[in-house]
Design a protein around this motif. Structure first.
Motif, PDB file in Angstrom:
ATOM      1  N   LEU A  91      -2.562  -1.431  -7.204  1.00 23.93           N
ATOM      2  CA  LEU A  91      -1.241  -0.809  -7.100  1.00 23.93           C
ATOM      3  C   LEU A  91      -1.245   0.616  -7.660  1.00 23.93           C
ATOM      4  O   LEU A  91      -0.608   1.521  -7.099  1.00 23.93           O
ATOM      5  N   LEU A  92      -1.937   0.836  -8.774  1.00 22.13           N
ATOM      6  CA  LEU A  92      -2.033   2.175  -9.343  1.00 22.13           C
ATOM      7  C   LEU A  92      -2.700   3.133  -8.367  1.00 22.13           C
ATOM      8  O   LEU A  92      -2.279   4.291  -8.218  1.00 22.13           O
ATOM      9  N   SER A 118      -0.278   3.923  -5.630  1.00 21.66           N
ATOM     10  CA  SER A 118       0.832   4.748  -6.110  1.00 21.66           C
ATOM     11  C   SER A 118       0.442   6.206  -6.289  1.00 21.66           C
ATOM     12  O   SER A 118       1.196   7.117  -5.926  1.00 21.66           O
ATOM     13  N   PHE A 119      -0.756   6.441  -6.831  1.00 22.10           N
ATOM     14  CA  PHE A 119      -1.134   7.806  -7.189  1.00 22.10           C
ATOM     15  C   PHE A 119      -2.132   8.435  -6.229  1.00 22.10           C
ATOM     16  O   PHE A 119      -2.416   9.634  -6.330  1.00 22.10           O
ATOM     17  N   PRO A 168      -2.072   7.843  -2.435  1.00 21.24           N
ATOM     18  CA  PRO A 168      -1.731   7.292  -1.124  1.00 21.24           C
ATOM     19  C   PRO A 168      -2.492   8.022  -0.018  1.00 21.24           C
ATOM     20  O   PRO A 168      -2.486   9.246   0.059  1.00 21.24           O
ATOM     21  N   SER A 208       3.757  -3.640 -12.772  1.00 18.66           N
ATOM     22  CA  SER A 208       3.586  -3.622 -11.316  1.00 18.66           C
ATOM     23  C   SER A 208       4.926  -3.520 -10.599  1.00 18.66           C
ATOM     24  O   SER A 208       5.056  -2.802  -9.601  1.00 18.66           O
ATOM     25  N   LEU A 250       6.199   0.053 -10.845  1.00 15.31           N
ATOM     26  CA  LEU A 250       5.471   0.936  -9.930  1.00 15.31           C
ATOM     27  C   LEU A 250       5.854   0.678  -8.480  1.00 15.31           C
ATOM     28  O   LEU A 250       5.950   1.605  -7.673  1.00 15.31           O
ATOM     29  N   THR A 251       6.079  -0.595  -8.149  1.00 10.55           N
ATOM     30  CA  THR A 251       6.436  -0.948  -6.779  1.00 10.55           C
ATOM     31  C   THR A 251       7.741  -0.284  -6.359  1.00 10.55           C
ATOM     32  O   THR A 251       7.898   0.136  -5.203  1.00 10.55           O
ATOM     33  N   GLN A 304       8.748   2.557  -7.009  1.00 12.22           N
ATOM     34  CA  GLN A 304       8.569   3.986  -6.767  1.00 12.22           C
ATOM     35  C   GLN A 304       7.833   4.280  -5.460  1.00 12.22           C
ATOM     36  O   GLN A 304       7.674   5.448  -5.100  1.00 12.22           O
ATOM     37  N   LEU A 305       7.397   3.251  -4.755  1.00 14.55           N
ATOM     38  CA  LEU A 305       6.582   3.464  -3.564  1.00 14.55           C
ATOM     39  C   LEU A 305       7.418   3.854  -2.361  1.00 14.55           C
ATOM     40  O   LEU A 305       8.593   3.497  -2.253  1.00 14.55           O
ATOM     41  N   ASN A 319       3.827   2.291   1.923  1.00 14.36           N
ATOM     42  CA  ASN A 319       3.017   1.692   0.859  1.00 14.36           C
ATOM     43  C   ASN A 319       3.664   0.443   0.287  1.00 14.36           C
ATOM     44  O   ASN A 319       2.981  -0.497  -0.122  1.00 14.36           O
ATOM     45  N   LEU A 320       5.020   0.447   0.252  1.00 10.97           N
ATOM     46  CA  LEU A 320       5.731  -0.724  -0.260  1.00 10.97           C
ATOM     47  C   LEU A 320       5.459  -1.948   0.605  1.00 10.97           C
ATOM     48  O   LEU A 320       5.233  -3.048   0.092  1.00 10.97           O
TER      49      LEU A 320
END
Length: 341
Positions: free
Chosen positions: A111-112, A115-116, A118, A174, A177-178, A180-181, A185-186
């Protein structure tokens, strides 16, 4: 002890069960080839496998269903044997990659990255297992350190509670962070977290296969060590076994199996709990008999869960992780109720 370990009757029973499990796996595999949104009759499945199917049937079987089913079996074997190893080295029958938070660590690492960083290559099947391995490995080290008490070693109860707490914390991160996607990506992350076997082509099979082919035989080779580690540490030490070294080697193997399986197949829980428990009921606790049955049971669980999920509703599918959780959740509660503090 020695008569139990080398009991020829138990060995014969184990071989018979392996044959039965293999037969069940082949039958389940064939049934799974038939079901789905596009149903193919059994005889046409056989014809297609022999090269006489239509173009559409070839695409459905060889490009869609067959790699997905192979991934389901490999992932189930990896998670189940990982659970057996964790239960052996911790002497705790409730240990499982998902329950101990190791799967959450693997998921957070993926996930990280999503997120960072993509990109279109975020789901590279050959990169994802190594990424998940880093997250799962760091999580396992953290849980091991927090659970270890000098002079007392690893307490099974403390290990379980620490794993649950760490897993809960990682899951909370998680979720944050989810949120913010972006939508693309979500969708990928939600699909992956629910255990819907999102990686379903031959590249993902090739990415997962080496981990299973290498680590499963290695763990089986260490089966007698696992038998010793399942005993009290003082007894194990008196037998000349380097407890900490062997435990760390086996822990690394369990983490590798879980990380690779989760990275390719998604977040499917309870397979590492159910597989070893079912195997112990069938052949007993000795790992040289129990591990092969555990692997087959794990493969059958995930394959069956995926098949049910694909066939239960006509216009949608239920992720295999959800189907298995419906069985694994109540069984975990049952084990908790039976466990003495």
């Amino acid at each position: 002890m020695s008569t139990e370990l080398f009991n020829p009757l138990r060995q014969k029973r184990s071989i018979k069960l392996v044959i039965i499990m293999f037969t069940l796996l082949i039958v389940g595999f064939f049934i799974s080839l038939n079901v789905g949104r596009y149903s193919i009759p059994p005889m046409e499945v056989l014809q297609t496998l022999m090269g006489n199917g239509s173009k559409k049937q070839n695409i459905v079987l060889f490009d869609l269903r067959l790699p997905r089913m192979i991934i389901a079996v490999l992932m189930g074997m990896g998670l189940a044997v990982s659970g057996a190893v964790l239960q052996g080295i911790s002497r705790n029958g409730l240990s499982d990659p998902g329950i101990l938070g190791i799967s959450s660590g693997a998921g957070l690492a993926v996930l990280l990255f999503v997120s960072f960083y993509p990109s279109n290559n975020m789901a590279s099947p050959f990169f994802m297992p190594f990424l998940a391995l880093v997250g799962a490995g760091l999580t396992a080290i953290l849980i091991y350190i927090l659970s270890y008490k000098k002079g007392h070693g690893i307490s099974p109860t403390r290990l379980l509670l620490t794993g649950i707490a760490v897993g809960a914390g990682l899951s909370a991160v998680s979720i944050i962070l989810t949120l913010q996607l972006n939508p693309r990506n979500l969708e990928f992350v939600v699909t992956w977290q629910m255990g819907s076997l999102w990686g379903s082509n031959w590249k993902f099979v090739l990415a997962l296969l080496p981990w299973i082919v290498i680590l499963l035989p290695f763990v089986y080779w260490k089966s007698k060590i696992l038998n010793m580690l399942s005993m009290h540490e003082q007894i194990t030490g008196s037998l000349g076994v380097s407890i900490h070294r062997e435990r760390l080697v086996l822990l690394a193997s369990a983490v590798g199996l879980a990380a690779a399986s989760v990275a390719i197949g998604g977040g499917i829980g309870f397979v590492g709990l159910l597989g070893p428990h079912i195997a112990r009921r069938l052949v007993g606790p000795q790992h040289q008999f129990m591990l092969p049955i555990t692997a087959f049971v794990g493969g059958l669980l995930v394959l069956t869960g995926d098949t049910i999920g694909r066939s239960f509703m006509e216009y949608t599918e239920i992720p295999a992780g959800v189907v298995i959780s419906l069985l694994g959740g109540p069984y975990f509660i049952y084990l908790l109720m039976r466990t003495k503090g």
